[in-house]
Design an enzyme around this catalytic site. Structure first.
Site, PDB file in Angstrom:
ATOM      1  N   LYS A 136       0.828  -1.208   0.000  1.00 52.85           N
ATOM      2  CA  LYS A 136       0.000   0.000   0.000  1.00 52.85           C
ATOM      3  C   LYS A 136       0.860   1.256   0.000  1.00 52.85           C
ATOM      4  O   LYS A 136       1.909   1.298   0.653  1.00 52.85           O
ATOM      5  CB  LYS A 136      -0.918  -0.033   1.226  1.00 52.85           C
ATOM      6  CG  LYS A 136      -1.948   1.084   1.296  1.00 52.85           C
ATOM      7  CD  LYS A 136      -2.836   0.879   2.514  1.00 52.85           C
ATOM      8  CE  LYS A 136      -3.909   1.947   2.629  1.00 52.85           C
ATOM      9  NZ  LYS A 136      -4.793   1.703   3.798  1.00 52.85           N
ATOM     10  N   SER A 166      -9.506   1.708   2.921  1.00 51.25           N
ATOM     11  CA  SER A 166      -8.628   2.511   2.077  1.00 51.25           C
ATOM     12  C   SER A 166      -7.583   1.699   1.325  1.00 51.25           C
ATOM     13  O   SER A 166      -6.902   2.211   0.449  1.00 51.25           O
ATOM     14  CB  SER A 166      -7.926   3.558   2.935  1.00 51.25           C
ATOM     15  OG  SER A 166      -7.128   2.936   3.935  1.00 51.25           O
ATOM     16  N   SER A 218     -10.003  -0.970   6.861  1.00 54.10           N
ATOM     17  CA  SER A 218      -9.414  -0.681   5.554  1.00 54.10           C
ATOM     18  C   SER A 218      -8.719  -1.838   4.862  1.00 54.10           C
ATOM     19  O   SER A 218      -8.373  -1.740   3.696  1.00 54.10           O
ATOM     20  CB  SER A 218      -8.431   0.491   5.670  1.00 54.10           C
ATOM     21  OG  SER A 218      -9.138   1.689   5.857  1.00 54.10           O
TER      22      SER A 218
END
Length: 435
Positions: A84, A159, A183
């Site tokens: 990420k 996210s 997330s």
């Protein structure tokens, strides 16, 4: 239309590791497949912000040389992994999904990345994140929205949406994300894969850009629960051995959020067993208020200077949320910290009767990209609180939580979430294995 499956769709870490050691494939070939798939499938999904072809191929070459010389670093040795974009990887841009960091390149790895490299993993690139991880939809980023491989017109969730999309599309077999209110688990569930948020602090967050330090967790996304367990072991050094499945308590999601009853029915059918568990009176409202107060104050503190110096660089929706967060008074933060202790005691009573708690991961299917409200049973429902409702309580309490695929509703994936106490992870994964 669904995105065509990439080379790692349906392939487990165990399968790939066996093929690699049997000489049926090389780490270099695996890296090339991941890079080619990212080039072919990535643009439609917007899963990646940055690819590192040169670095990946060099790491893969070293992994091949080590295996040939008899050095085997474990099950992740030579396997391609995505990270990420708010987790630091030395030498690669870390934008955090924001124009504020458009030119930022860290010179050191996050601790979790160091551990990935030590395990022999090959990092192929950085995945799209909702700006500063401040949103469960995955569609507010300087890099644009990440999209759902089942239907690119739908949200990936956020996210860690790019990480989920990359795994669900078969571009990589494993990705790393962060989870502050869901997330990792939200996008995993919406994209039809597994995602694991360990206990708070189990995987160090050093080198991860913070959202809310009290709730931030590093987690893993993979095709199935077994692969999440393998990655968790490699990232923590924990020996999570096999175990008999634990007793399961089913939490009716309506006690936390009144979502789509079709999702509840689909998930309940997968579980088949499990005694009904009733949450304590007032739990849902108190845990929601606690989550919002702590996250708001801690997030506003992280971005206070940027809000004053260059607010125009934020995505407008994120800016609006940050300004609202900055208005939360300090006394609410202090009371919320006190409430966490009380809430933990209430949930501990539930674990006195059951080893694992189960519920849907998300009470709705993936909404269309950019949608912020939808109709359900004739009433208007806000997307953001719906996505967070069943995952955020376990961030407040820092408990291990795993989502596994639980079928389809309207052709879109839904997930089953399993929650346990720290130390009971063997029971959690054994229960998942039975499913």
């Amino acid at each position: 239309m669904p995105i065509p499956p990439g080379p790692f769709a349906g392939r487990t870490i165990t399968d790939l590791a066996r093929d690699l050691r049997a000489g049926q494939v090389t780490a270099t070939e695996l890296a090339e497949r991941a890079l080619d798939a990212a080039g072919a499938l990535g643009p439609a999904l917007n899963a990646f912000v940055t690819m590192d072809a040169a670095g990946a191929l060099e790491a893969a070459r070293r992994a091949d040389e080590e295996l040939a010389a008899g050095t085997d670093r474990g099950p992740l040795h030579g396997l391609p992994v995505a990270v990420k974009d708010l987790i630091m990887v030395a030498g690669l841009p870390a934008t955090m999904g924001s124009r504020h960091f458009a030119q930022y390149v860290p010179d050191t790895d996050a601790t979790c990345v160091t551990r990935l490299r030590r395990a022999g993993a090959v990092i192929v690139g950085k995945t799209t994140t909702h700006e500063f991880a401040y949103g469960p939809t995955g569609d507010r980023s300087a890099n644009g929205p990440s999209r759902n491989p089942r239907d690119p017109e739908r949200m990936s969730g956020g996210s860690s949406g790019g990480s989920a999309a990359a795994v669900a599309a078969g571009i990589v077999p494993l990705a790393i994300g962060t989870d502050t209110g869901g997330s990792v688990r939200i996008p995993a569930a919406l994209c039809g894969i597994a995602g694991f948020k360990p206990a708070f602090g189990a995987i160090p967050a050093d080198g991860v850009f913070p959202l809310s330090r009290s709730y931030d967790h590093v987690g893993v996304l993979a095709g199935g629960a077994e692969d999440c367990l393998i990655a968790y072991r490699c990232l923590t050094g924990e020996t999570v051995d096999g175990s008999a499945a634990g007793s399961v308590g089913w939490i009716d999601p309506a006690g936390l959020f009144d979502g789509d009853p079709r999702v509840t029915r689909a998930v309940r059918a997968v579980l088949e067993t499990g005694e009904e568990v009733r949450l304590p009176e007032g739990f849902a409202e108190e845990v929601r208020e606690t989550y919002v107060a702590v996250q708001s104050c801690e997030t506003a503190a992280v971005h206070a200077e940027r809000l004053g110096r260059a607010p125009e660089l934020f995505e407008p929706e994120v800016l609006e949320r940050l300004r609202a967060a900055a208005e939360v008074p300090g006394w609410r933060y202090v009371r919320a910290l006190e409430a966490r202790e009380r809430l933990a005691g209430l949930v501990e009573e539930l674990f006195g009767r059951h080893d694992v708690l189960a519920m849907p991961t998300v009470p709705i299917v993936a909404p269309p990209v950019d949608q912020r409200e939808f109709a359900l049973d004739g009433r208007a429902v806000a997307v953001r609180p719906a996505l967070l409702a069943l995952t955020s309580p376990w961030n407040v309490l820092g408990l291990p939580a795993l989502t596994v695929p639980a079928g389809l509703v309207d052709g879109l994936p839904v997930g089953l979430q399993l929650v346990c106490r720290p130390g009971d992870e063997p029971l959690l994964f054994a229960t998942a294995a039975l499913l």
